[in-house]
Design a protein around this motif. Structure first.
Motif, short mmCIF file in Angstrom:
data_model
loop_
_atom_site.label_atom_id
_atom_site.label_comp_id
_atom_site.label_asym_id
_atom_site.label_seq_id
_atom_site.Cartn_x
_atom_site.Cartn_y
_atom_site.Cartn_z
N ASP A 15 -37.77 23.53 45.40
CA ASP A 15 -37.70 22.20 46.00
C ASP A 15 -38.39 21.22 45.07
O ASP A 15 -39.41 21.53 44.48
CB ASP A 15 -38.34 22.16 47.39
N ALA A 65 -36.08 23.15 50.61
CA ALA A 65 -36.97 23.81 51.57
C ALA A 65 -37.17 22.93 52.80
O ALA A 65 -38.26 22.80 53.33
CB ALA A 65 -38.31 24.16 50.91
N VAL A 90 -27.58 8.69 57.56
CA VAL A 90 -27.86 9.32 56.27
C VAL A 90 -26.57 9.88 55.68
O VAL A 90 -25.58 10.05 56.38
CB VAL A 90 -28.93 10.44 56.38
N ILE A 132 -40.92 7.39 56.00
CA ILE A 132 -41.74 8.27 55.17
C ILE A 132 -43.03 7.58 54.76
O ILE A 132 -44.10 8.20 54.72
CB ILE A 132 -40.91 8.80 53.98
C1 LIG Z 1 -35.39 9.64 54.80
C2 LIG Z 1 -34.92 10.44 55.99
C3 LIG Z 1 -35.61 10.39 57.21
C4 LIG Z 1 -35.18 11.14 58.32
N1 LIG Z 1 -35.86 11.08 59.50
C5 LIG Z 1 -35.42 11.79 60.57
C6 LIG Z 1 -36.07 11.75 61.82
O1 LIG Z 1 -37.05 11.07 61.97
N2 LIG Z 1 -35.58 12.45 62.85
C7 LIG Z 1 -34.46 13.22 62.72
O2 LIG Z 1 -34.03 13.86 63.67
N3 LIG Z 1 -33.83 13.30 61.53
C8 LIG Z 1 -34.27 12.59 60.48
N4 LIG Z 1 -33.60 12.65 59.30
C9 LIG Z 1 -32.50 13.60 59.18
C10 LIG Z 1 -33.14 14.98 58.93
O3 LIG Z 1 -34.02 14.85 57.86
C11 LIG Z 1 -32.16 15.99 58.55
O4 LIG Z 1 -31.23 16.15 59.58
C12 LIG Z 1 -32.81 17.34 58.25
O5 LIG Z 1 -33.96 17.19 57.50
C13 LIG Z 1 -31.82 18.18 57.51
O6 LIG Z 1 -32.47 19.31 56.99
P1 LIG Z 1 -31.99 19.92 55.62
O7 LIG Z 1 -32.75 21.16 55.43
O8 LIG Z 1 -30.52 20.00 55.62
O9 LIG Z 1 -32.35 18.84 54.52
P2 LIG Z 1 -33.72 18.11 54.11
O10 LIG Z 1 -34.70 18.17 55.16
O11 LIG Z 1 -33.32 16.79 53.59
O12 LIG Z 1 -34.24 19.00 52.90
C14 LIG Z 1 -33.60 19.05 51.66
C15 LIG Z 1 -34.61 19.48 50.63
O13 LIG Z 1 -33.94 19.77 49.42
C16 LIG Z 1 -34.68 19.28 48.34
N5 LIG Z 1 -33.73 19.02 47.27
C17 LIG Z 1 -32.57 18.31 47.34
N6 LIG Z 1 -31.95 18.29 46.14
C18 LIG Z 1 -32.73 19.01 45.31
C19 LIG Z 1 -32.61 19.33 43.92
N7 LIG Z 1 -31.57 18.94 43.18
N8 LIG Z 1 -33.59 20.06 43.35
C20 LIG Z 1 -34.66 20.49 44.10
N9 LIG Z 1 -34.82 20.20 45.41
C21 LIG Z 1 -33.85 19.48 46.00
C22 LIG Z 1 -35.34 18.03 48.87
O14 LIG Z 1 -36.51 17.73 48.16
C23 LIG Z 1 -35.62 18.38 50.32
O15 LIG Z 1 -36.92 18.87 50.49
C24 LIG Z 1 -34.04 11.92 58.20
C25 LIG Z 1 -33.36 11.96 56.97
C26 LIG Z 1 -33.78 11.24 55.89
C27 LIG Z 1 -33.02 11.30 54.58
#
Ligand SMILES: Cc1cc2nc3c(=O)[nH]c(=O)nc-3n(C[C@H](O)[C@H](O)[C@H](O)COP(=O)(O)OP(=O)(O)OC[C@H]3O[C@@H](n4cnc5c(N)ncnc54)[C@H](O)[C@@H]3O)c2cc1C
Ligand SMILES: Cc1cc2nc3c(=O)[nH]c(=O)nc-3n(C[C@H](O)[C@H](O)[C@H](O)COP(=O)(O)OP(=O)(O)OC[C@H]3O[C@@H](n4cnc5c(N)ncnc54)[C@H](O)[C@@H]3O)c2cc1C
Lengths: 464, 372
Positions: free
Chosen positions: A30, A8, A262, A142
């Motif tokens: 999530d 999410a 990342v 975080i």
């Molecule tokens: C620690 C960290 C800090 C970051 N900070 C920044 C920033 O400051 N600025 C910026 O531009 N980008 C940042 N990024 C990059 C940014 O987070 C990502 O580009 C963006 O969040 C991608 O969105 P997403 O929906 O693909 O994944 P995410 O936002 O990572 O969401 C994935 C979700 O899936 C859930 N999930 C994963 N595997 C499972 C599973 N097996 N079962 C249940 N739930 C699961 C996780 O809990 C998470 O909530 C950061 C990345 C990380 C890892």
């Protein structure tokens, strides 16, 4: 049709939004207590800071995403704090997700699923990285975002990528003490890769602005530098590093954040049988998918950073696009116009991402040449030298020609994190020791559970 | 590599059985080539639970198991590594009066084969192993048994075989074999091998090889389900099994608890195998039943592997019934890891001496032949 969405974050929210728009009621899972994902992770209840203070320039986007998230929850089967620990792809039969929430396991069938599993920090083990006080870059962020606390009083930031400057800047803004920012990429590499691109110029400008602010505050900022070792006995006391001209330096610090961008969380895609490919520019193994997020496994879609690093904005678009692809494939009427618009924008973003990868190259040499005594796999306490030993033809078991065999011999990547942290560095060390290309040693295969799964409580005597 | 390769003995399959055969043949000076489809030990021999036990075996296997036990103890000299073999003892638990009776009955078998096994009644058992669950009523303990690291055995055997002069060829699959003018013609990759003697140690796939020589056997894939926990303080010293099966577990000194029970899934045609969540969860429940303090300990990985299961649960070991110069050792039915080292010694005797002291009649492939 039973649809499941895992994750999410930005990708998951926009995927679910499109599914709900199409009249579907997906299961949405999530493992975090709330949605938002990594970048827009929400602070715990009772912790009040403005979106601007928490998310900086992205404050508006964060607020919008959270509003959509909250509006969607009652319209779906929302399951927070639930880990998907295994997936069985649906080839002929429907697929199944194995979940666990607070010790209670459950199996959910699905006809189609979108994996939006996001990313995690990418670190390179350097001597001393297992000392208390060393954290990954994103984890340091975080800590600040969700707990409002800094990881130390004099923090050194070491690594490369946009997050390095951003997190250092966020620390400075919060009043935390900063010892230095040590960037392994020279300025000219970034300039060369990004200048000339519209989004590239903006990124450079943002970066230059962060660096200027940090410097103005009297903080040591060095680019093209190389970390040598983190010093300390039972905590961090300093960092030895080499400057761009090759001169060894030392600085005092009591905590250190480490990170080179990342890496995608690909274990579920891997378990589902999605073929993976090595993406050379980002130096990452990523699941194969088409531009809309379809994988080779029928009914399985991938979006966001879990499908290849693209950042939060791309994740939002990719999530929506994958949901539209799912609808198209299921014979539903999908918003074709939106799909076309998203395709165009995602295509443009891909060019920018390629430039970013060139601007912040993964320093594979730094990993490949780590000293023998460096603990490479922290879960199993395996040192780089042991891995190099396993690559030798005169070892008692013969040489390990690829990384899963090296895992079998040395236990590297066999611990709690299943090699998610050390896998890339292990491949670099092994390939270097064997004198072959990093793609030839392969990648660590995923195995269930994707994250640790606790043994159940015993059934009390007398229960039927 | 293409062309024709001439050799005295050709071994198909580089699991524990095949690698040990190559080693023992090479040690006696035979010219031997081993062909392995993947990497040595990448199938059952590398994926198994690591139990090295004689206790509980079918009497037909015990002479081989006893001989293997001697070789296991000698591994450091033979291979330059002990493959983490430790004789921790094997503790077989009973959870009912019927299971207890089975353990008692096996004491007679053990005595006949001079296998040291000690019976522990309920009070003694819970005194010596206070961490066992209340449902356990008795046990038998075999002090010579223990466990080893399956990931090391076949590669170490292969390495020693190489050092002794054997050619160990990996990533090469045998696709056809025949016996022509008194010699074996084996096609693999884009090469052809000619050999005087052929050894079939192809694990589950040994059934295919036997079929090529007109002696099909009813071998089925067998995929035990395995799991391992995060490390916890070391307290489970013996390798633990239960009468009636369903769960077995052991702890390694670094702390991880390895457990097995139920069936995974797989497809030998790929080959591919994987644990199933149902089996893993069921095994976790059973593990907590016999060792309650495991509750809450995290499982970090699960897996499976493919062995060949024979209808009577014991392997095919011995000469072919159709083709002189062909020897089989496959279908170890889920318990051939312990046997591997001795299988090589025995096959090397069959090949080079034409005989062995170990009685193999009950394991002959002829037992599956239906007389027309
Ligand atoms: C620690 C960290 C800090 C970051 N900070 C920044 C920033 O400051 N600025 C910026 O531009 N980008 C940042 N990024 C990059 C940014 O987070 C990502 O580009 C963006 O969040 C991608 O969105 P997403 O929906 O693909 O994944 P995410 O936002 O990572 O969401 C994935 C979700 O899936 C859930 N999930 C994963 N595997 C499972 C599973 N097996 N079962 C249940 N739930 C699961 C996780 O809990 C998470 O909530 C950061 C990345 C990380 C890892
Ligand atoms: C999960 C699991 C747990 C187990 N636990 C135990 C235990 O605790 N204790 C115990 O004693 N036993 C155990 N066993 C059984 C034991 O692992 C096997 O009986 C034993 O390893 C079989 O050895 P093998 O050499 O016959 O077969 P394998 O190890 O399967 O070797 C056969 C080899 O032949 C190769 N091959 C096949 N066809 C061809 C071809 N056409 N060309 C070239 N190569 C080919 C394969 O690639 C394979 O490497 C377990 C088995 C499994 C699967």
């Amino acid at each position: 049709m039973r649809v499941a969405v895992v994750g999410a974050g930005p990708a998951g929210v926009r995927a679910v939004e499109q599914l709900v728009r199409a009249g579907l009621r997906p299961v949405w899972i999530d493992e975090a207590p709330d949605g938002g994902g990594r970048i827009y992770q929400r602070p715990p209840a009772g912790f009040h800071r403005t979106p601007k203070a928490l998310y900086g320039w992205e404050g508006g986007r964060a607020a919008a995403l959270h509003a959509t998230l909250d509006a969607l929850k009652p319209q779906v089967d929302w399951r927070p704090e639930t880990l998907v620990w295994n997936i069985q792809p649906g080839l002929l039969d429907p697929g199944r997700l194995d979940t666990v929430r607070d010790g209670a396991v459950e199996q959910l069938g699905f006809d189609a699923a979108i994996l939006c599993t996001g990313a995690m920090d990418r670190v390179i083990p350097i001597p001393g990285w297992t000392l208390p006080g060393v954290t990954a870059m994103g984890a340091a962020q975080i800590a600040l975002k969700t707990q409002g606390c800094a990881i130390g009083r004099r923090v050194a930031f070491v690594g490369s990528g946009p997050l390095l400057w951003l997190v250092a800047y966020q620390y400075m803004k919060s009043g935390a003490g900063i010892a230095a920012v040590i960037d392994t990429t020279p300025w000219r590499t970034k300039l060369h890769a990004l200048a000339g691109l519209r989004d590239g110029a903006a990124t450079l400008a943002k970066g230059a602005w962060y660096v200027a602010r940090l410097r103005a505050a009297g903080i040591l900022v060095r680019e093209g530098a190389t970390p040598i070792a983190i010093e300390g006995e039972d905590g961090v006391t300093g960092l030895r590093w080499r400057d761009a001209s090759g001169v060894e330096q030392r600085l005092d610090c009591d905590a250190l954040a480490l990170g080179w961008g990342v890496r995608p969380e690909t274990q579920l895609a891997d378990l589902a049988g999605v073929p993976m490919r090595f993406d050379a520019p980002s130096h990452l193994w990523v699941p194969q998918r088409d531009a809309a997020g379809r994988s080779a496994v029928p009914g399985l879609y991938l979006a966001g950073d879990g499908a290849g690093i693209g950042g939060a904005d791309v994740a939002e678009m990719a999530g929506a696009r994958a949901a539209l692809a799912l609808q198209e494939d299921a014979g539903m009427k999908a918003d074709v116009e939106l799909a076309t618009r998203l395709d165009r924008r995602l295509h443009a973003q891909a060019r920018f991402r390629a430039a970013l990868d060139r601007a912040f190259p993964f320093p594979a040499r730094l990993a490949a040449t780590m000293p023998d005594a460096t603990i490479l796999c922290r879960c199993e306490a395996v040192r780089a030298g042991e891995l190099r030993q396993a690559a030798r033809a005169d070892a008692a078991t013969g040489a390990a020609p690829e990384v899963n065999r090296a895992k079998a011999f040395t236990r590297i990547g066999m611990g709690r994190c299943q090699g998610r942290i050390c896998g890339a560095a292990a491949s670099a060390v092994l390939a270097d020791a064997l004198g072959c290309d990093v793609t030839e040693v392969g990648r660590l295969r995923g195995q269930a559970p994707v994250k640790p799964l606790p043994m159940p409580m015993p059934i009390p005597a007398g229960t039927p | 590599m293409s062309g024709v390769v001439e050799t005295e003995v050709l071994v198909i399959g580089g699991g524990g059985a095949g690698c040990s055969t190559a080693l023992h043949l090479a040690l006696r000076g035979a010219k031997v080539v081993l062909l392995e489809r993947g990497l040595v030990g990448s199938q059952a021999s590398g994926a198994n639970y690591g139990g090295v036990r004689q206790q509980g075996r079918h009497p037909a296997e015990l002479p081989i198991a006893k001989r293997s036990h001697a070789i296991w103890q000698d591994l450091p000299r033979l291979l330059g590594t002990d493959c983490e073999f430790v004789a921790t003892g094997h503790l077989k638990l009973a959870r009912s009066a019927a299971d207890e009776a089975d353990l008692v009955a096996y004491l007679d078998v053990a005595r006949d084969y001079q296998l040291p096994v000690r019976f522990l009644d309920r009070a003694t058992l819970h005194r010596d192993y206070p961490w066992l669950g209340a449902s356990v009523v008795a046990a038998s303990f075999a002090p010579e048994d223990g466990s080893a690291n399956p990931r090391l055995l076949s590669p170490a055997l292969a390495q020693a075989a190489r050092a002794a002069g054997a050619a160990i060829r990996e990533q090469i699959q045998v696709t056809a074999c025949r016996h022509e003018n008194g010699r074996f013609v084996v096609e693999a990759g884009d090469a052809v091998f000619h050999a005087d003697t052929l050894v079939n140690t192809a694990g589950f796939w040994g059934g295919q090889v036997a079929e090529w020589f007109g002696e099909p056997v009813p071998v089925r894939p067998h995929t035990p389900n395995m799991g391992v926990t995060e490390p916890i303080p070391y307290f489970i010293r013996p390798n633990i099994g239960v009468a009636g099966g369903g769960i077995y577990l052991r702890q390694i000194p670094r702390g991880n608890v390895i457990f097995g029970g139920g069936r995974g899934t797989g497809d030998p045609a790929v080959p591919f195998s994987r644990a199933t969540p149902e089996a893993t969860l069921a095994a976790m429940r059973k593990a907590v039943e016999i060792v309650p303090s495991l509750a809450g300990v995290s499982v970090i990985r699960s897996w499976s592997g493919i062995d060949g299961m024979m209808p009577d649960g014991i392997p095919v070991v011995g000469p072919s019934s159709t083709t002189p110069g062909l020897f089989h050792a496959f279908g170890f039915s889920g318990h051939g890891f312990q046997l591997g080292p001795a299988i090589g010694a025995i096959l090397s005797e069959l090949v080079l001496d034409g005989r062995t002291d170990v009685p193999l009649e009950p394991l002959s492939i002829r037992r599956f032949q239906t007389t027309p």
